[in-house]
Design an enzyme around this catalytic site. Structure first.
Site, PDB file in Angstrom:
ATOM      1  NE  ARG A   1      -2.467  -4.124  12.155  1.00  0.00           N
ATOM      2  CZ  ARG A   1      -2.696  -4.149  10.838  1.00  0.00           C
ATOM      3  NH1 ARG A   1      -2.621  -5.278  10.162  1.00  0.00           N
ATOM      4  NH2 ARG A   1      -2.971  -3.044  10.183  1.00  0.00           N
ATOM      5  N   GLY A  10      -0.195  -6.081   5.773  1.00  0.00           N
ATOM      6  CA  GLY A  10       0.453  -4.900   5.209  1.00  0.00           C
ATOM      7  C   GLY A  10       1.416  -4.281   6.196  1.00  0.00           C
ATOM      8  NE  ARG A  11      -1.819  -0.180   7.828  1.00  0.00           N
ATOM      9  CZ  ARG A  11      -2.989   0.284   8.261  1.00  0.00           C
ATOM     10  NH1 ARG A  11      -3.087   1.536   8.658  1.00  0.00           N
ATOM     11  NH2 ARG A  11      -4.054  -0.481   8.263  1.00  0.00           N
ATOM     12  CG  ASP A  48     -19.282  -0.823 -14.516  1.00  0.00           C
ATOM     13  OD1 ASP A  48     -20.431  -0.775 -15.024  1.00  0.00           O
ATOM     14  OD2 ASP A  48     -18.481   0.123 -14.561  1.00  0.00           O
ATOM     15  CB  ILE A  49     -22.993  -3.464 -16.684  1.00  0.00           C
ATOM     16  CG1 ILE A  49     -21.975  -2.821 -17.646  1.00  0.00           C
ATOM     17  CG2 ILE A  49     -23.955  -2.410 -16.143  1.00  0.00           C
ATOM     18  CD1 ILE A  49     -22.604  -2.266 -18.931  1.00  0.00           C
ATOM     19  CB  THR A  90     -14.442  -5.233   6.979  1.00  0.00           C
ATOM     20  OG1 THR A  90     -13.380  -4.615   6.279  1.00  0.00           O
ATOM     21  CG2 THR A  90     -14.446  -6.705   6.728  1.00  0.00           C
ATOM     22  CG  ASP A 112      -7.727  -5.571  -3.081  1.00  0.00           C
ATOM     23  OD1 ASP A 112      -8.903  -5.820  -3.364  1.00  0.00           O
ATOM     24  OD2 ASP A 112      -7.370  -5.113  -1.975  1.00  0.00           O
ATOM     25  CG  LEU A 113      -7.392  -3.224  -9.447  1.00  0.00           C
ATOM     26  CD1 LEU A 113      -7.157  -2.989 -10.944  1.00  0.00           C
ATOM     27  CD2 LEU A 113      -6.735  -2.099  -8.644  1.00  0.00           C
ATOM     28  CE  LYS A 114     -11.679  -4.264  -1.659  1.00  0.00           C
ATOM     29  NZ  LYS A 114     -10.299  -3.749  -1.649  1.00  0.00           N
ATOM     30  CG  PHE A 115     -12.855  -5.307 -11.703  1.00  0.00           C
ATOM     31  CD1 PHE A 115     -12.158  -4.111 -11.780  1.00  0.00           C
ATOM     32  CD2 PHE A 115     -12.218  -6.475 -12.106  1.00  0.00           C
ATOM     33  CE1 PHE A 115     -10.853  -4.082 -12.252  1.00  0.00           C
ATOM     34  CE2 PHE A 115     -10.916  -6.451 -12.578  1.00  0.00           C
ATOM     35  CZ  PHE A 115     -10.230  -5.254 -12.647  1.00  0.00           C
ATOM     36  CD  GLN A 163      -7.354  -3.628   8.937  1.00  0.00           C
ATOM     37  OE1 GLN A 163      -8.564  -3.770   9.105  1.00  0.00           O
ATOM     38  NE2 GLN A 163      -6.759  -3.788   7.770  1.00  0.00           N
ATOM     39  CG  ASP A 209      -2.027  -1.070   1.056  1.00  0.00           C
ATOM     40  OD1 ASP A 209      -2.537  -1.237  -0.073  1.00  0.00           O
ATOM     41  OD2 ASP A 209      -2.346  -1.742   2.047  1.00  0.00           O
ATOM     42  CB  THR A 249     -18.128  -2.707 -17.745  1.00  0.00           C
ATOM     43  OG1 THR A 249     -18.963  -2.012 -18.667  1.00  0.00           O
ATOM     44  CG2 THR A 249     -16.991  -1.800 -17.329  1.00  0.00           C
ATOM     45  CE  LYS A 307      -4.502  -6.036  -0.216  1.00  0.00           C
ATOM     46  NZ  LYS A 307      -5.046  -4.755  -0.695  1.00  0.00           N
TER      47      LYS A 307
HETATM   48  O1  C5P Z   1      -1.708  -2.638   6.610  1.00  0.00           O
HETATM   49  P1  C5P Z   1      -2.798  -3.658   6.778  1.00  0.00           P
HETATM   50  O2  C5P Z   1      -2.285  -5.009   7.268  1.00  0.00           O
HETATM   51  O3  C5P Z   1      -3.964  -3.159   7.591  1.00  0.00           O
HETATM   52  O4  C5P Z   1      -3.321  -3.895   5.288  1.00  0.00           O
HETATM   53  C1  C5P Z   1      -4.440  -4.714   4.984  1.00  0.00           C
HETATM   54  C2  C5P Z   1      -4.722  -4.661   3.520  1.00  0.00           C
HETATM   55  O5  C5P Z   1      -5.937  -5.362   3.276  1.00  0.00           O
HETATM   56  C3  C5P Z   1      -4.919  -3.270   2.955  1.00  0.00           C
HETATM   57  O6  C5P Z   1      -4.450  -3.283   1.610  1.00  0.00           O
HETATM   58  C4  C5P Z   1      -6.412  -3.073   2.990  1.00  0.00           C
HETATM   59  O7  C5P Z   1      -6.879  -2.192   2.004  1.00  0.00           O
HETATM   60  C5  C5P Z   1      -6.902  -4.488   2.702  1.00  0.00           C
HETATM   61  N1  C5P Z   1      -8.248  -4.764   3.163  1.00  0.00           N
HETATM   62  C6  C5P Z   1      -8.622  -4.638   4.485  1.00  0.00           C
HETATM   63  N2  C5P Z   1      -9.902  -4.920   4.870  1.00  0.00           N
HETATM   64  C7  C5P Z   1     -10.790  -5.302   3.962  1.00  0.00           C
HETATM   65  C8  C5P Z   1     -10.436  -5.447   2.626  1.00  0.00           C
HETATM   66  C9  C5P Z   1      -9.133  -5.156   2.256  1.00  0.00           C
HETATM   67  O8  C5P Z   1      -7.797  -4.307   5.337  1.00  0.00           O
HETATM   68  N3  C5P Z   1     -12.012  -5.606   4.332  1.00  0.00           N
END
Ligand code: C5P
Length: 231
Positions: A184, A213-214, A67-68, A123, A62-65, A193, A13, A71, A35
């Protein structure tokens, strides 16, 4: 218990290509899927997927499409031509859209079939947000019914928060992929989160993959942080 590090997907990210690729290079011997979300994709374009592939790694796009059907089918084909290994759509885009995406992907001649996931209920939405949308089910019931619809439409799995894993597993059975962000390790800050679990708890509850991620990417030493994800 020995946890499988191949089940960890690292979220890149950042809008910065150098920073993203630096993380990939640091972790590529330990992680096989990274991702790429809207932030990195919108800043760097599809070329970032190829650059990660060139490092020998797979990409969850992870672009979560949403649309119709026509598309989303086009977007799915374009996503695959970038070299993505996993991508997602919104289940609330409907059964026809998901079925058409399945059909289109099945008709593409690629060595390794990509994994197609659906997002059920974001979420960030709670039951009162669903009332605003005129959805009378609880978010958990809505998650379960969209997960069933995803399976019936032939997609491979869903993205789900840790607290939804068990209910989804119960509803759709074991041959269905559940990808879970919001985990975590005990030593990491929760940040924004909510309703988090540890990586072990998510895998024990039935997640097929966890997204982190972080806790890793923002750590002073990402490799050391990755190595202690299950501590
Ligand atoms: O940094 P962190 O571990 O919180 O990153 C979690 C990743 O998962 C991020 O890219 C966030 O956008 C994604 N994500 C999320 N919760 C969701 C869907 C996607 O944290 N419900």
């Amino acid at each position: 218990m020995q946890y499988d590090y191949n089940k960890v997907i690292i979220a890149l990210d950042t809008p910065n290509e150098q920073k993203a690729l630096q993380t990939v290079r640091l972790l590529k011997n330990k992680v096989s899927i990274f991702k790429v979300g809207l932030e990195l994709f919108c800043s760097q374009g599809p070329g970032i997927v190829k650059k990660i592939n060139d490092e020998g790694c797979k990409v969850f796009l992870d672009l979560k499409f949403h649309d119709i059907p026509n598309t989303v089918v086009g977007a799915a084909k374009s996503a695959l031509s970038t070299g993505a290994y996993m991508f997602n759509v919104h289940a609330s885009g409907g059964r026809e859209m998901m079925k058409n995406v399945r059909k289109a992907v099945d008709n593409i001649d690629v060595a390794e079939k990509p994994i197609i996931l659906a997002v059920t209920v974001l979420t960030s939405l709670d039951d009162s947000d669903l009332v605003d949308l005129n959805i009378i089910k609880s978010s958990m019931d809505q998650v379960k019914s969209l997960a069933m619809m995803t399976k019936e439409s032939g997609l491979d799995g869903v993205v789900a928060s840790p607290r939804e894993i068990s209910a989804i597993r119960e509803a759709v059975g074991k041959d269905f992929i559940i990808v879970t962000p919001g985990v975590r390790p005990t030593w990491a800050a929760a940040g924004d989160q909510k309703r988090i679990t540890t990586p072990e708890e998510a895998l024990d509850a039935g997640a097929s993959y966890i997204v982190v991620g972080r806790p890793v990417t923002a750590a002073p030493d990402p490799v050391a942080a990755f190595d202690k994800l299950f501590e």
